[in-house]
Design a protein around this motif. Structure first.
Motif, PDB file in Angstrom:
ATOM      1  N   UNK A 285      41.998  35.753  43.742  1.00  0.00           N
ATOM      2  CA  UNK A 285      42.923  36.419  43.631  1.00  0.00           C
ATOM      3  C   UNK A 285      43.034  36.785  45.117  1.00  0.00           C
ATOM      4  N   UNK A 286      43.551  37.147  45.966  1.00  0.00           N
ATOM      5  CA  UNK A 286      43.993  37.563  47.425  1.00  0.00           C
ATOM      6  C   UNK A 286      43.551  39.385  47.221  1.00  0.00           C
ATOM      7  N   UNK A 287      43.431  39.853  48.758  1.00  0.00           N
ATOM      8  CA  UNK A 287      43.074  40.777  47.941  1.00  0.00           C
ATOM      9  C   UNK A 287      43.084  41.918  49.241  1.00  0.00           C
ATOM     10  N   UNK A 288      44.361  43.213  49.277  1.00  0.00           N
ATOM     11  CA  UNK A 288      44.497  43.862  50.443  1.00  0.00           C
ATOM     12  C   UNK A 288      43.824  44.699  49.932  1.00  0.00           C
ATOM     13  N   UNK A 289      43.105  45.148  51.826  1.00  0.00           N
ATOM     14  CA  UNK A 289      42.576  46.861  51.156  1.00  0.00           C
ATOM     15  C   UNK A 289      42.586  47.477  52.084  1.00  0.00           C
ATOM     16  N   UNK A 290      42.300  49.244  52.008  1.00  0.00           N
ATOM     17  CA  UNK A 290      42.869  50.115  53.145  1.00  0.00           C
ATOM     18  C   UNK A 290      41.557  51.053  53.034  1.00  0.00           C
ATOM     19  N   UNK A 291      41.452  51.316  54.474  1.00  0.00           N
ATOM     20  CA  UNK A 291      40.629  52.022  54.676  1.00  0.00           C
ATOM     21  C   UNK A 291      40.226  53.738  55.202  1.00  0.00           C
TER      22      UNK A 291
ATOM     23  N   UNK B 201      44.159  44.143  44.755  1.00  0.00           N
ATOM     24  CA  UNK B 201      43.696  41.978  43.826  1.00  0.00           C
ATOM     25  C   UNK B 201      44.890  42.278  43.276  1.00  0.00           C
ATOM     26  N   UNK B 202      45.697  41.437  43.808  1.00  0.00           N
ATOM     27  CA  UNK B 202      46.499  40.408  43.682  1.00  0.00           C
ATOM     28  C   UNK B 202      46.565  39.347  42.953  1.00  0.00           C
ATOM     29  N   UNK B 203      47.065  38.456  41.669  1.00  0.00           N
ATOM     30  CA  UNK B 203      46.607  37.157  40.841  1.00  0.00           C
ATOM     31  C   UNK B 203      47.383  36.370  41.514  1.00  0.00           C
ATOM     32  N   UNK B 204      46.078  35.379  41.815  1.00  0.00           N
ATOM     33  CA  UNK B 204      47.024  33.923  43.108  1.00  0.00           C
ATOM     34  C   UNK B 204      47.901  33.555  42.259  1.00  0.00           C
ATOM     35  N   UNK B 205      48.109  33.373  40.810  1.00  0.00           N
ATOM     36  CA  UNK B 205      49.545  32.580  40.288  1.00  0.00           C
ATOM     37  C   UNK B 205      50.641  32.930  40.462  1.00  0.00           C
TER      38      UNK B 205
END
Length: 299
Positions: free
Chosen positions: A181-187, A208-212
């Motif tokens: 998965x690809x993940x954006x995180x905010x602080x 969390x983004x699905x890779x497909x």
């Protein structure tokens, strides 16, 4: 009498099926399509696609099946010192409606007879929750009021956990790739520093983004101490008015304390629309017919 031809019989029995098999293999066998490799998109493309979808979804109207599990407490109320004794579960049908940024309507009813059992609502000024008949309590508070930290199922956090708001530009953010998965995180500024986070900032949110599909499949929201307060899973996407919308939503509201009381709302959405008119009256406060009312902002 006609003579029986053994050689002809041998050709029919043995060579006939063999010829058919060869023809099937060479020309008639359905070919399995090659598996399309997962496309690894750059961070900038993922962010642009995520933001475009979030901007396009301003409201949603749906019918839904609702399954709810809420903890029960020794004192009958979710006070800070009350011991968790078990949980109650409800399976209901109703409606799930929201309009960004604050409006939310989630009501569940029994089918026969149609009796309201659960409601979670908010507008720009107020939020409220009621559960009946056995709990027969309504909790309410105002945004910015002191009761926000005591509300165990905040509707504004549920809206945040649906991944329908663009990535903010006024907070520090990061990006990483997990195994699948690809993940954006905010602080968030202040609080307890999260290990490996720059500037002494704490972790506020992970998407969390699905890779497909590159669609959000999980959102985690944290408090300033780094404890998860809501975790949502999003799945069974379908196209609605040109946008991909999840039909299956599970939201876990987690109390950040040693007792770890947890409430879960599972939604199965149907008859979805992103364009249907949503009237202001849906989000106006109406006092529920309950035995007890709790003003979370009261001292």
């Amino acid at each position: 009498m006609k003579r029986f031809d053994l050689r002809r019989l041998w050709r029919i029995v043995v060579l006939g099926p063999l010829a058919l098999s060869v023809a099937f293999v060479l020309g008639g066998c359905p070919q399995t399509p090659p598996v399309k490799p997962t496309e690894i998109l750059p961070r900038e493309t993922l962010a642009a696609n995520y933001n475009a979808r979030a901007e396009a979804i301003q409201k949603l109207w749906s019918k839904c099946h609702i399954e709810i599990r809420i903890p029960t407490f020794e004192s009958g109320q979710p006070t800070a010192d009350a011991r968790v004794t078990g949980s109650k579960s409800y399976a209901l049908d109703g409606n799930f409606i929201f309009r960004k940024p604050h409006d939310l309507y989630l009501e569940g009813r029994t089918l026969l007879p149609p009796t309201p059992v659960f409601g979670l609502f908010s507008n720009s000024e107020k939020y409220w929750l009621w559960v009946k008949p056995d709990v027969s309590t309504e909790w309410s508070g105002s945004y910015g009021g002191p009761g926000a930290s005591k509300f165990f199922m905040r509707p504004d956090r549920l809206l945040e956990a649906l991944a329908v708001f663009p990535l903010p530009t006024d907070v520090a953010a990061g990006f990483r790739r997990d195994d699948s998965r690809d993940v954006f995180f905010l602080l968030c500024p202040g609080g307890t520093p999260a290990p490996g986070r720059p500037g002494g900032s704490c972790l506020a949110e992970e998407i969390y983004l699905n890779r497909g599909t590159h669609l959000p499949e999980e959102v985690r929201l944290y408090n300033a101490a780094g404890d998860p307060v809501i975790v949502s899973t999003l799945g069974d996407y379908t196209e609605v008015d040109g946008q991909q919308v999840p039909r299956h939503i599970v939201a876990r509201f987690i109390e950040p304390s040693s007792r770890r009381a947890e409430s879960t709302v599972t939604l199965e959405l149907s008859n979805l629309s992103l364009t249907k008119e949503v009237k202001d009256a849906a989000f106006q406060y109406r006092a529920a017919d309950v035995d007890r009312r709790v003003d979370l902002d009261a001292k």
